[in-house]
Write an enzyme that holds these catalytic residues in place. Structure first.
Site, mmCIF file in Angstrom:
data_model
loop_
_atom_site.group_PDB
_atom_site.id
_atom_site.type_symbol
_atom_site.label_atom_id
_atom_site.label_comp_id
_atom_site.label_asym_id
_atom_site.label_seq_id
_atom_site.Cartn_x
_atom_site.Cartn_y
_atom_site.Cartn_z
ATOM 1 N N LYS A 161 -0.014 -19.598 6.937
ATOM 2 C CA LYS A 161 -0.777 -19.895 7.900
ATOM 3 C C LYS A 161 -1.320 -18.926 8.829
ATOM 4 O O LYS A 161 -0.795 -17.938 8.739
ATOM 5 C CB LYS A 161 -0.026 -20.914 8.791
ATOM 6 C CG LYS A 161 1.111 -20.581 9.867
ATOM 7 C CD LYS A 161 1.650 -21.267 10.978
ATOM 8 C CE LYS A 161 1.006 -20.905 12.213
ATOM 9 N NZ LYS A 161 1.636 -19.871 12.806
ATOM 10 N N HIS B 128 2.515 -26.333 13.405
ATOM 11 C CA HIS B 128 3.952 -26.768 13.509
ATOM 12 C C HIS B 128 4.145 -28.065 14.213
ATOM 13 O O HIS B 128 4.800 -28.965 13.880
ATOM 14 C CB HIS B 128 4.881 -25.787 14.008
ATOM 15 C CG HIS B 128 4.714 -24.394 13.317
ATOM 16 N ND1 HIS B 128 4.606 -24.291 12.137
ATOM 17 C CD2 HIS B 128 4.496 -22.966 13.777
ATOM 18 C CE1 HIS B 128 4.587 -22.953 11.868
ATOM 19 N NE2 HIS B 128 4.761 -22.408 12.798
ATOM 20 N N ARG C 272 0.734 -1.191 0.060
ATOM 21 C CA ARG C 272 0.048 -0.109 -0.105
ATOM 22 C C ARG C 272 0.875 1.254 0.036
ATOM 23 O O ARG C 272 0.566 2.121 -0.637
ATOM 24 C CB ARG C 272 -0.763 -0.059 1.157
ATOM 25 C CG ARG C 272 -2.291 0.386 1.292
ATOM 26 C CD ARG C 272 -3.014 0.119 2.714
ATOM 27 N NE ARG C 272 -3.613 -1.070 2.595
ATOM 28 C CZ ARG C 272 -4.982 -0.953 2.606
ATOM 29 N NH1 ARG C 272 -5.738 0.080 1.992
ATOM 30 N NH2 ARG C 272 -5.931 -2.038 2.670
ATOM 31 N N LYS D 287 5.073 -18.787 24.996
ATOM 32 C CA LYS D 287 5.985 -17.498 24.873
ATOM 33 C C LYS D 287 6.441 -17.184 26.027
ATOM 34 O O LYS D 287 5.823 -17.512 27.163
ATOM 35 C CB LYS D 287 5.091 -16.558 23.989
ATOM 36 C CG LYS D 287 4.606 -16.751 22.682
ATOM 37 C CD LYS D 287 4.600 -15.663 21.765
ATOM 38 C CE LYS D 287 3.891 -16.114 20.330
ATOM 39 N NZ LYS D 287 5.120 -16.362 19.636
ATOM 40 N N GLU E 100 9.671 -20.059 23.483
ATOM 41 C CA GLU E 100 10.285 -18.917 23.156
ATOM 42 C C GLU E 100 10.520 -18.026 24.410
ATOM 43 O O GLU E 100 9.613 -18.137 25.146
ATOM 44 C CB GLU E 100 9.442 -18.239 22.208
ATOM 45 C CG GLU E 100 9.037 -19.209 20.707
ATOM 46 C CD GLU E 100 8.058 -18.398 19.780
ATOM 47 O OE1 GLU E 100 8.158 -17.152 19.981
ATOM 48 O OE2 GLU E 100 7.574 -19.243 18.804
ATOM 49 N N LYS F 275 12.616 -26.578 7.923
ATOM 50 C CA LYS F 275 13.787 -26.648 8.653
ATOM 51 C C LYS F 275 14.467 -27.722 8.542
ATOM 52 O O LYS F 275 13.865 -28.921 8.601
ATOM 53 C CB LYS F 275 13.323 -26.385 10.332
ATOM 54 C CG LYS F 275 12.937 -25.164 10.624
ATOM 55 C CD LYS F 275 12.372 -24.923 12.100
ATOM 56 C CE LYS F 275 11.546 -23.701 12.410
ATOM 57 N NZ LYS F 275 12.184 -22.690 12.551
ATOM 58 N N HIS G 69 6.109 -23.310 7.715
ATOM 59 C CA HIS G 69 7.487 -22.894 7.607
ATOM 60 C C HIS G 69 8.241 -23.967 8.406
ATOM 61 O O HIS G 69 9.613 -24.356 8.262
ATOM 62 C CB HIS G 69 7.985 -21.777 7.863
ATOM 63 C CG HIS G 69 8.298 -21.272 9.056
ATOM 64 N ND1 HIS G 69 7.143 -21.020 9.951
ATOM 65 C CD2 HIS G 69 9.323 -21.282 10.157
ATOM 66 C CE1 HIS G 69 7.570 -20.722 11.281
ATOM 67 N NE2 HIS G 69 9.002 -20.772 11.455
ATOM 68 N N ASP H 257 -1.796 -21.135 16.962
ATOM 69 C CA ASP H 257 -0.731 -20.741 16.324
ATOM 70 C C ASP H 257 0.398 -21.714 16.037
ATOM 71 O O ASP H 257 1.045 -21.819 15.170
ATOM 72 C CB ASP H 257 -0.068 -19.455 17.213
ATOM 73 C CG ASP H 257 1.100 -18.726 16.511
ATOM 74 O OD1 ASP H 257 0.828 -18.590 15.533
ATOM 75 O OD2 ASP H 257 1.919 -18.175 17.229
HETATM 76 C C1 BG6 Z 1 4.990 -18.690 13.660
HETATM 77 C C2 BG6 Z 1 4.064 -18.346 14.658
HETATM 78 O O1 BG6 Z 1 4.405 -19.567 12.785
HETATM 79 O O2 BG6 Z 1 6.200 -19.578 14.136
HETATM 80 C C3 BG6 Z 1 4.846 -17.215 15.804
HETATM 81 O O3 BG6 Z 1 2.877 -17.613 14.299
HETATM 82 C C4 BG6 Z 1 6.225 -18.368 16.226
HETATM 83 O O4 BG6 Z 1 4.170 -17.226 17.017
HETATM 84 C C5 BG6 Z 1 6.829 -18.521 14.846
HETATM 85 O O5 BG6 Z 1 7.024 -17.293 16.891
HETATM 86 C C6 BG6 Z 1 7.962 -19.856 15.463
HETATM 87 O O6 BG6 Z 1 8.840 -20.249 14.457
HETATM 88 P P1 BG6 Z 1 10.282 -19.940 14.481
HETATM 89 O O7 BG6 Z 1 10.917 -20.531 13.142
HETATM 90 O O8 BG6 Z 1 10.509 -18.484 14.357
HETATM 91 O O9 BG6 Z 1 10.760 -20.464 15.659
#
Ligand code: BG6
Length: 497
Positions: A151, A243, A48, A343, A219, A185, A181, A238
């Site tokens: 996602k 994942h 944008r 988190k 995290e 890895k 994603h 999430d």
């Molecule tokens: C994302 C989540 O898909 O994956 C995040 O939305 C999370 O909340 C993240 O922090 C973790 O992935 P990575 O690869 O950064 O450890």
């Protein structure tokens, strides 16, 4: 230099946003540096903001510079800049899509093979796809069109079905790349190599030898600026729906017929289908949620979730979620799989920990060796990419004392730059390899696993548990454990088991 792939145009929706900044542009730059972008390929950044092409190049180069560890090369930066262009637009404006078509088709420097990457808010996916389709930007008359969907794919089972139906009206399944994603890895893929390229493990990889399995993603970061997204999402959606359940499928699946995308995905779906549904009355004993309160992380005081900007004062969104699941098949029946994420926890890591059963007899009980510990196999996903097997050995000396030691099969050498997951996945889209992307039935099954918990939590009035930021989460999460002796495995370090 990529030899098999043909030149293509990467159109990035939401190119001025955070995902583009931290993941997509740096990953495309790394592909450039590795000579993996097919010659003639272009990148069209959509946003944008009123940027010129030069402004976009400057900003993107700044983003790349934010990752100094990845190294930068002026020649590569220059080559990357030559591929990049900017297209200012408002996604809600239907006329914009005709303009986009004119840009893409009116300039033959844009290869016809096109990837549309949806780095936008999930509620915009279906409208953008529909409008691309109406503007004939998805028709494959002169080359392929692929759409990458970030996602979360839906918000629950019902909305995932609705989204699938909406985009399925305009795209064939083969054109849709649902990204998780985590599958990009290196160590996640190593789970498959470890299991299926070594015969050593296969006889042990079942309920006869394995006591339980833990999959943890913790995290130290909080929600940061993502509260508007996170408030409506929470840790279960999430991380676990996507994942961690994906990791579970790789750990638990049967050997596929081949490593072809469909064969692999068939086996993953079988695992998801075998997961014992959590009945409403069992949610309490199978699922646990909590929220971080203020605490200390990395020596610094940090606010609690409720104090983060953009979080509702009475929010019950979970920042910690844990699940106990059972895979009801021949191989895994009654082996608990504990999945956990949070988190603002004590450490940042992702780890699959496989705990083996005790030997049938405790031969050394009467000696100083005492109770023999169980064997563990640890698959470190991040930050340490490693594969360790913990065994018990006798200490040197005259006495019968034992200690834990580990066989380390890690591949990474100090100084190796681990590839970012997005590099692999962005390249797979160019190559048309969908094995590391999710098929719709996987997504639907994964929602089926967490849906009963989501529904139960949505209706719960009780106050959510809290844990101080910088801790390993509430003690009460122990209520998930099948056996008194089970406990969370926090680390790769044997001493702290
Ligand atoms: C994302 C989540 O898909 O994956 C995040 O939305 C999370 O909340 C993240 O922090 C973790 O992935 P990575 O690869 O950064 O450890």
């Amino acid at each position: 230099m990529a030899t098999h792939s043909t030149a293509c145009t990467y159109v990035i929706f939401g190119a001025t946003g955070n995902l583009s900044r931290v993941k997509l542009m740096p990953a495309l730059y790394q592909l450039e540096a590795a000579g993996k972008l097919p010659p003639g390929s272009r990148i069209l950044a959509l946003g944008r903001r009123p940027w010129s092409r030069q402004k976009c190049i400057d900003v993107v180069q700044g983003w790349i510079a934010e990752k100094p560890a990845d190294g930068q090369n002026p020649k590569v930066l220059d080559a990357f800049a030559r591929r990049l262009d900017y297209f200012q637009c408002d996604l809600d404006d239907p006329a914009m899509y005709d303009r986009l078509r004119e840009t893409l088709r009116g300039d033959n420097s844009y290869p016809a093979n096109t990837i549309y990457y949806m780095a936008i808010s999930p509620d915009g996916f279906s409208q953008v796809v529909e409008r691309l389709s109406n503007a004939r930007l998805l028709s494959e008359t002169d080359g392929w069109r692929r759409v990458v969907v970030e996602k979360p794919f839906g918000y629950d089972l019902k909305s995932a079905r609705a989204l699938q139906q909406a985009i399925g009206n305009h795209l064939r399944e083969q054109q849709i790349y649902r990204i998780d994603h985590y599958l990009g890895k290196g160590t996640v893929q190593n789970v498959l190599v470890f299991r299926f390229a070594n015969t050593l493990m296969e006889p042990l990889w079942n309920r006869n030898y394995i006591d339980h399995i833990q999959i943890t993603h913790s995290e130290t970061l909080g929600v940061g600026s993502r509260a508007p997204f996170y408030e409506g999402t929470g840790a279960l959606r999430d991380m676990i729906q996507s994942h961690l359940l994906q990791l579970l499928t790789l750990v638990a699946m049967e050997p596929p017929v081949s490593m072809e995308a469909e064969a692999l995905r068939d086996e993953k779906v079988k695992v998801l289908r075998s997961i014992r549904p959590i009945a409403p009355d069992d949610v309490e004993s199978h699922a646990f949620r909590a929220q971080y309160s203020e605490g200390i992380v990395g020596g610094r005081p940090v606010p609690g979730y409720l104090q983060e900007t953009g979080v509702a004062p009475e929010s019950s969104t979970e920042t910690y979620a844990a699940l106990k699941l059972f895979v009801d098949n021949w191989r895994w029946r009654d082996v608990p799989f504990y999945l956990r994420t949070g988190k603002r926890m004590a450490a940042q890591h992702s780890l699959v920990s496989i705990c083996f059963r005790h030997p049938p007899q405790q031969f050394f009980r009467g000696t100083q060796a005492g109770q023999i510990r169980q064997n563990w196999i640890l698959l470190g996903i991040q930050p340490c990419e490693c594969l360790r097997m913990e065994i018990t050995v006798k200490e040197p000396g005259l006495e019968m004392r034992t200690r834990q030691t580990s066989l380390d099969a890690s591949l990474n050498q100090d100084g190796d730059r681990p590839n970012d997951a997005y590099e692999e996945l962005l390249l797979d889209v160019i190559d048309g390899d969908r094995s590391l992307f999710l098929r719709y039935d996987e997504v639907e099954r994964a929602w089926g696993v967490v849906d009963p918990v989501l529904r139960s939590w949505a209706g719960e009035r009780r106050q959510i548990h809290t844990y101080p930021a910088g801790s390993w989460g509430p003690e009460e999460s122990r209520r998930l454990f099948e056996k008194e002796a089970h406990r969370w495995r926090h680390s790769l370090d044997p001493e702290t088991v």
